[in-house]
Design an enzyme around this catalytic site. Structure first.
Site, PDB file in Angstrom:
ATOM      1  N   ASP A   1      40.151  43.990  34.926  1.00  0.00           N
ATOM      2  CA  ASP A   1      38.877  43.502  34.376  1.00  0.00           C
ATOM      3  C   ASP A   1      38.725  43.919  32.916  1.00  0.00           C
ATOM      4  O   ASP A   1      39.248  44.951  32.495  1.00  0.00           O
ATOM      5  CB  ASP A   1      37.716  44.055  35.220  1.00  0.00           C
ATOM      6  CG  ASP A   1      36.428  43.271  34.989  1.00  0.00           C
ATOM      7  OD1 ASP A   1      36.496  42.143  34.449  1.00  0.00           O
ATOM      8  OD2 ASP A   1      35.361  43.798  35.347  1.00  0.00           O
TER       9      ASP A   1
ATOM     10  N   HIS B   1      42.503  36.896  28.061  1.00  0.00           N
ATOM     11  CA  HIS B   1      43.309  36.638  29.264  1.00  0.00           C
ATOM     12  C   HIS B   1      44.792  36.618  28.912  1.00  0.00           C
ATOM     13  O   HIS B   1      45.626  37.117  29.652  1.00  0.00           O
ATOM     14  CB  HIS B   1      42.894  35.319  29.920  1.00  0.00           C
ATOM     15  CG  HIS B   1      41.471  35.319  30.407  1.00  0.00           C
ATOM     16  ND1 HIS B   1      40.938  36.355  31.141  1.00  0.00           N
ATOM     17  CD2 HIS B   1      40.461  34.412  30.259  1.00  0.00           C
ATOM     18  CE1 HIS B   1      39.666  36.087  31.432  1.00  0.00           C
ATOM     19  NE2 HIS B   1      39.356  34.907  30.899  1.00  0.00           N
TER      20      HIS B   1
ATOM     21  N   LEU C   1      60.454  45.569  43.903  1.00  0.00           N
ATOM     22  CA  LEU C   1      58.990  45.639  43.941  1.00  0.00           C
ATOM     23  C   LEU C   1      58.460  44.342  44.556  1.00  0.00           C
ATOM     24  O   LEU C   1      58.956  43.264  44.242  1.00  0.00           O
ATOM     25  CB  LEU C   1      58.444  45.762  42.501  1.00  0.00           C
ATOM     26  CG  LEU C   1      56.925  45.758  42.337  1.00  0.00           C
ATOM     27  CD1 LEU C   1      56.335  47.112  42.761  1.00  0.00           C
ATOM     28  CD2 LEU C   1      56.520  45.483  40.877  1.00  0.00           C
TER      29      LEU C   1
HETATM   30  C1  IPE Z   1      36.873  40.436  39.451  1.00  0.00           C
HETATM   31  O1  IPE Z   1      36.468  40.438  38.117  1.00  0.00           O
HETATM   32  C2  IPE Z   1      37.909  39.408  39.664  1.00  0.00           C
HETATM   33  C3  IPE Z   1      39.147  39.535  38.888  1.00  0.00           C
HETATM   34  C4  IPE Z   1      39.505  40.532  38.135  1.00  0.00           C
HETATM   35  C5  IPE Z   1      40.028  38.432  39.030  1.00  0.00           C
HETATM   36  P1  IPE Z   1      35.085  39.829  37.651  1.00  0.00           P
HETATM   37  O2  IPE Z   1      34.919  40.218  36.248  1.00  0.00           O
HETATM   38  O3  IPE Z   1      35.022  38.383  37.972  1.00  0.00           O
HETATM   39  O4  IPE Z   1      34.069  40.617  38.609  1.00  0.00           O
HETATM   40  P2  IPE Z   1      32.483  40.668  38.601  1.00  0.00           P
HETATM   41  O5  IPE Z   1      31.987  39.299  38.935  1.00  0.00           O
HETATM   42  O6  IPE Z   1      32.042  41.106  37.245  1.00  0.00           O
HETATM   43  O7  IPE Z   1      32.142  41.671  39.640  1.00  0.00           O
HETATM   44  C1  IPE Z   2      39.073  39.732  34.215  1.00  0.00           C
HETATM   45  O1  IPE Z   2      38.497  39.788  32.947  1.00  0.00           O
HETATM   46  C2  IPE Z   2      39.930  38.498  34.391  1.00  0.00           C
HETATM   47  C3  IPE Z   2      39.371  37.468  35.278  1.00  0.00           C
HETATM   48  C4  IPE Z   2      38.322  37.592  36.031  1.00  0.00           C
HETATM   49  C5  IPE Z   2      40.083  36.211  35.320  1.00  0.00           C
HETATM   50  P1  IPE Z   2      37.064  39.178  32.687  1.00  0.00           P
HETATM   51  O2  IPE Z   2      37.225  37.767  32.227  1.00  0.00           O
HETATM   52  O3  IPE Z   2      36.194  39.358  33.856  1.00  0.00           O
HETATM   53  O4  IPE Z   2      36.574  40.083  31.485  1.00  0.00           O
HETATM   54  P2  IPE Z   2      35.082  40.562  31.220  1.00  0.00           P
HETATM   55  O5  IPE Z   2      34.608  41.263  32.437  1.00  0.00           O
HETATM   56  O6  IPE Z   2      34.275  39.351  30.912  1.00  0.00           O
HETATM   57  O7  IPE Z   2      35.213  41.484  30.045  1.00  0.00           O
HETATM   58 MG    MG Z   3      34.872  40.807  34.401  1.00  0.00          MG
END
Ligand code: IPE
Ligand code: IPE
Ligand code: MG
Length: 250
Positions: free
Chosen positions: A24, A41, A135
């Site tokens: 995240d 990303h 792995l």
């Molecule tokens: C959780 O991240 C899903 C992934 C990392 C793929 P999000 O950023 O979407 O989670 P929430 O919605 O903030 O909890």
């Molecule tokens: C996690 O990073 C990746 C996915 C959920 C695809 P985020 O896109 O949730 O990044 P933040 O939380 O907005 O910083």
């Molecule tokens: Mg996020």
């Protein structure tokens, strides 16, 4: 790392056999740099590559990463579309390298909602790397812990309808065997980057006894040192699985 060292590392309980990660913070990483979210990303894909390599070197047997949740469809259509494109191009770029590293790659989640081309590439990548042993690298995509449990229960329900199973025969072990990742040891270490302290519908059943590690580091910044820090934290913990520490130390 020589293979004998890898095996020695594997036998030590201080090294997790299975690491599960919620990657995240990509969006915030990009925002800090005034870049579009997709740039975060893209940078995140590089972190995945680094962590895969560290896992192999450390003797971790399985790595599972959360790439796209069942809730992530709620994001702006443009971001979802770009994420699908990135998934496809990363697969095309990385699979050969993963294969050279002897990595077995798999995707868990409901892939039926993905573009056909992506579904085909996923199947190809899984076939291509199926016999690899360094792995097991699992990408959770259109995955949700609740989806996983529901699909397992549905499968058992079908067995009952066919007369192959009785309701009384449903045990924890049987339900577990219908879940995603049923062939892997349960995750020993769960890592979430990006500062949030929640599960966000990732592996719900499988994390029952996993050690949790949260870090504020944003996923694109998560590198060698951050991973080593997580492993150190893991190694310092006592896992009791319901017993007392006296029992465990004996
Ligand atoms: C959780 O991240 C899903 C992934 C990392 C793929 P999000 O950023 O979407 O989670 P929430 O919605 O903030 O909890
Ligand atoms: C996690 O990073 C990746 C996915 C959920 C695809 P985020 O896109 O949730 O990044 P933040 O939380 O907005 O910083
Ligand atoms: Mg996020």
């Amino acid at each position: 790392m020589p293979e004998s060292d890898q095996i020695a590392a594997r036998q030590s309980p201080a090294v997790p056999r299975h690491v599960a990660i919620i990657m995240d913070g990509n969006g915030r990483w990009a925002k800090q740099r005034r870049l579009p979210r997709i740039a975060g990303h893209r940078a995140g894909v590089k972190s995945v590559r680094r962590v895969v390599e560290r896992c192999i070197e450390s003797g971790v047997e399985a790595l599972t990463v959360f790439a796209f949740s069942t809730e992530n469809w709620r994001r702006p259509q443009k971001e979802v579309g770009l994420l699908m494109e990135l998934f496809l191009s990363a697969l095309e770029r990385e699979v050969k390298k993963l294969h050279q590293h002897n990595v077995r790659m798999r995707i868990v989640g409901d892939r039926s909602r993905f573009p056909m081309k992506l579904q085909n590439r996923i199947a190809e990548a899984e076939r291509y790397t199926a016999a690899n042993t360094a792995l097991t690298f699992t990408i959770a995509a259109n995955y949700g812990g609740r989806w996983d449990i529901a699909q397992a229960v549905r499968e058992l329900g079908h067995s009952i309808e066919r007369g192959e199973l009785k309701a009384d025969e449903i045990t924890e072990n049987l339900l577990q065997s219908s879940l995603a990742l049923s062939d892997l040891p349960e995750p020993d270490l769960f890592i979430r980057t990006g500062g949030e302290q929640r599960i966000s519908n990732f592996l719900l059943w499988q994390l029952a006894y996993t050690e949790f590690y949260f870090t504020d580091t944003l996923w694109p910044d998560f590198g060698k040192r951050s991973f080593a820090e997580a492993l150190r934290s893991f190694a310092s913990r006592q896992r009791r699985f319901g017993r007392t520490s006296e029992q465990v130390e004996r």
